[in-house]
Design a protein around this motif. Structure first.
Motif, PDB file in Angstrom:
ATOM      1  N   LEU A  59       0.833  -1.205   0.000  1.00 14.12           N
ATOM      2  CA  LEU A  59       0.000   0.000   0.000  1.00 14.12           C
ATOM      3  C   LEU A  59       0.868   1.256   0.000  1.00 14.12           C
ATOM      4  CD1 LEU A  59      -2.820   1.246   0.159  1.00 14.12           C
ATOM      5  CD2 LEU A  59      -2.724   1.015   2.649  1.00 14.12           C
ATOM      6  N   THR A  98       2.304   1.975  -3.442  1.00 15.97           N
ATOM      7  CA  THR A  98       1.424   2.297  -4.564  1.00 15.97           C
ATOM      8  C   THR A  98       0.495   3.487  -4.278  1.00 15.97           C
ATOM      9  OG1 THR A  98      -0.105   0.639  -3.730  1.00 15.97           O
ATOM     10  CG2 THR A  98       1.350  -0.061  -5.511  1.00 15.97           C
ATOM     11  N   SER A  99       0.308   3.817  -3.008  1.00 14.60           N
ATOM     12  CA  SER A  99      -0.667   4.843  -2.646  1.00 14.60           C
ATOM     13  C   SER A  99      -0.188   6.252  -3.006  1.00 14.60           C
ATOM     14  CB  SER A  99      -0.910   4.780  -1.129  1.00 14.60           C
ATOM     15  OG  SER A  99      -1.729   5.850  -0.741  1.00 14.60           O
ATOM     16  N   LEU A 135      -0.817   7.791   5.574  1.00 16.41           N
ATOM     17  CA  LEU A 135      -1.412   6.453   5.734  1.00 16.41           C
ATOM     18  C   LEU A 135      -1.470   6.087   7.218  1.00 16.41           C
ATOM     19  CD1 LEU A 135       0.312   4.636   2.733  1.00 16.41           C
ATOM     20  CD2 LEU A 135      -2.129   5.133   2.958  1.00 16.41           C
ATOM     21  N   GLN A 150      -4.337   7.680   8.752  1.00 19.16           N
ATOM     22  CA  GLN A 150      -5.619   7.081   8.351  1.00 19.16           C
ATOM     23  C   GLN A 150      -5.948   5.832   9.178  1.00 19.16           C
ATOM     24  OE1 GLN A 150      -5.519   6.437   4.081  1.00 19.16           O
ATOM     25  NE2 GLN A 150      -5.012   8.585   3.687  1.00 19.16           N
TER      26      GLN A 150
END
Ligand SMILES: NC(=O)C1=CN([C@@H]2O[C@H](COP(=O)(O)OP(=O)(O)OC[C@H]3O[C@@H](n4cnc5c(N)ncnc54)[C@H](O)[C@@H]3O)[C@@H](O)[C@H]2O)C=CC1
Ligand SMILES: O=C(O)[C@@H]1CCC=N1
Length: 273
Positions: free
Chosen positions: A216, A219-220, A227, A230
């Motif tokens: 993640l 690629t995020s 992140l 979040q």
């Protein structure tokens, strides 16, 4: 990529074999054109099983061989003593050393005005997910730079560095880095057992958590810090854990000190024993 050139791979231990696996299994480089010099019989057999041509000593390499690249994947401590056997390839090949700490000057002492690249790959190269930091000396021409970019790019993403000393910095971060993450998985799994999970379940959850989070993060569009935020609900479970990890000196200091220790060791390896 031009697959016609032959490659000499010197040393087929953990990292040499990871590169071989990546080239043969993932990048489609013809295995028979990879000439592996490896004194260890079981390691030679492992390379043969991948289709490589093997030798127990450099003296066995065919007289007519004109490789495009000679990859040096032996321990740093023996680089100086084994290089002379490959001097005859200097007019045809670019030498690519993955030996931690060993400076290009050590190679130039034996090989003279040869094309030499210092590269620092990492173990995920074996599954095509490596990252490779590299620096080339002034004798490496554009064609050789492109060839090495393709060769290393077959097993991961390649980052060319502007100064040789930065290879030692990259060694402390990406070269050794997988071991830090493997240890983190061990720690997370042990913590899982401590809070009541079975060892098997804890390891499965820890591996997939680190693998999924890494995928993640790569690629995020969000940064790792975003992140993290979040995942972190106010007054929730993650906040409770991060208070432990992020209260100074915390994990940041531990990781910084670990990387500094690796960097110091890379500099020590440059000093001939
Ligand atoms: N293991 C890793 O994740 C990484 C290792 N490196 C570098 O790669 C190099 C190799 O490391 P590892 O693969 O971990 O070590 P290793 O010990 O697994 O492999 C070295 C291999 O060289 C062979 N060898 C010894 N003398 C030889 C000779 N004269 N000719 C040909 N082969 C010979 C040994 O039998 C052994 O199989 C080191 O210089 C290390 O700094 C770089 C990046 C990552
Ligand atoms: O531990 C080492 O010295 C090598 C270099 C980077 C990863 N393994």
């Amino acid at each position: 990529m031009d697959h016609s050139g032959e490659i000499v791979l010197v040393g087929c231990g953990n990292m040499g074999f990871a590169l071989l696996e990546g080239w043969v299994d993932r990048a489609g480089i013809p295995a028979a054109g990879i000439h592996v010099v490896e004194p260890g019989e079981p390691l030679r057999q492992r390379a043969v099983a991948r289709g490589a041509t093997v030798y127990d000593d450099a003296a066995g390499l065919p007289a007519a061989l004109r490789p495009h690249a000679v990859i040096i994947a032996v321990k740093p401590q023996i680089v100086g003593s084994m290089l002379g056997a490959y001097h005859r390839f200097t007019d045809a090949a670019v030498f690519v050393s993955i030996a931690a700490g060993v400076p290009i000057s050590t190679f130039e002492t034996t090989l003279g005005e040869a094309a030499i690249v210092r590269a620092m790959p990492n173990m995920p190269a074996s599954i095509g997910k490596g990252v490779i930091a590299a620096f080339a000396n002034a004798h490496t021409d554009d064609g050789q730079l492109a060839y090495v970019t393709d060769l290393l790019g077959a097993v991961g993403s390649v980052h060319w560095l502007t100064e040789e000393r930065l290879v030692d910095a990259a060694t402390a971060i990406s070269g050794s880095g997988p071991a830090y993450l493997f240890h983190f998985i061990e720690c997370l799994a042990d913590a899982g057992v401590a809070v009541g999970l079975s060892a098997e379940t804890a390891l499965a959850l820890a591996k997939q958590t680190v693998g999924g989070a890494a995928a993640l993060a790569s690629t995020s569009a969000f940064s790792p810090a975003e992140l993290r935020q979040q995942v972190t609900s106010p007054n929730g479970t993650t906040a409770a854990a991060l208070e432990v990890l992020m209260t100074e000196p915390g994990l940041a200091d531990l990781v910084k000190r670990a990387a500094e220790a690796a960097h110091r060791r890379a500099l020590e390896l440059a000093i001939p024993t």
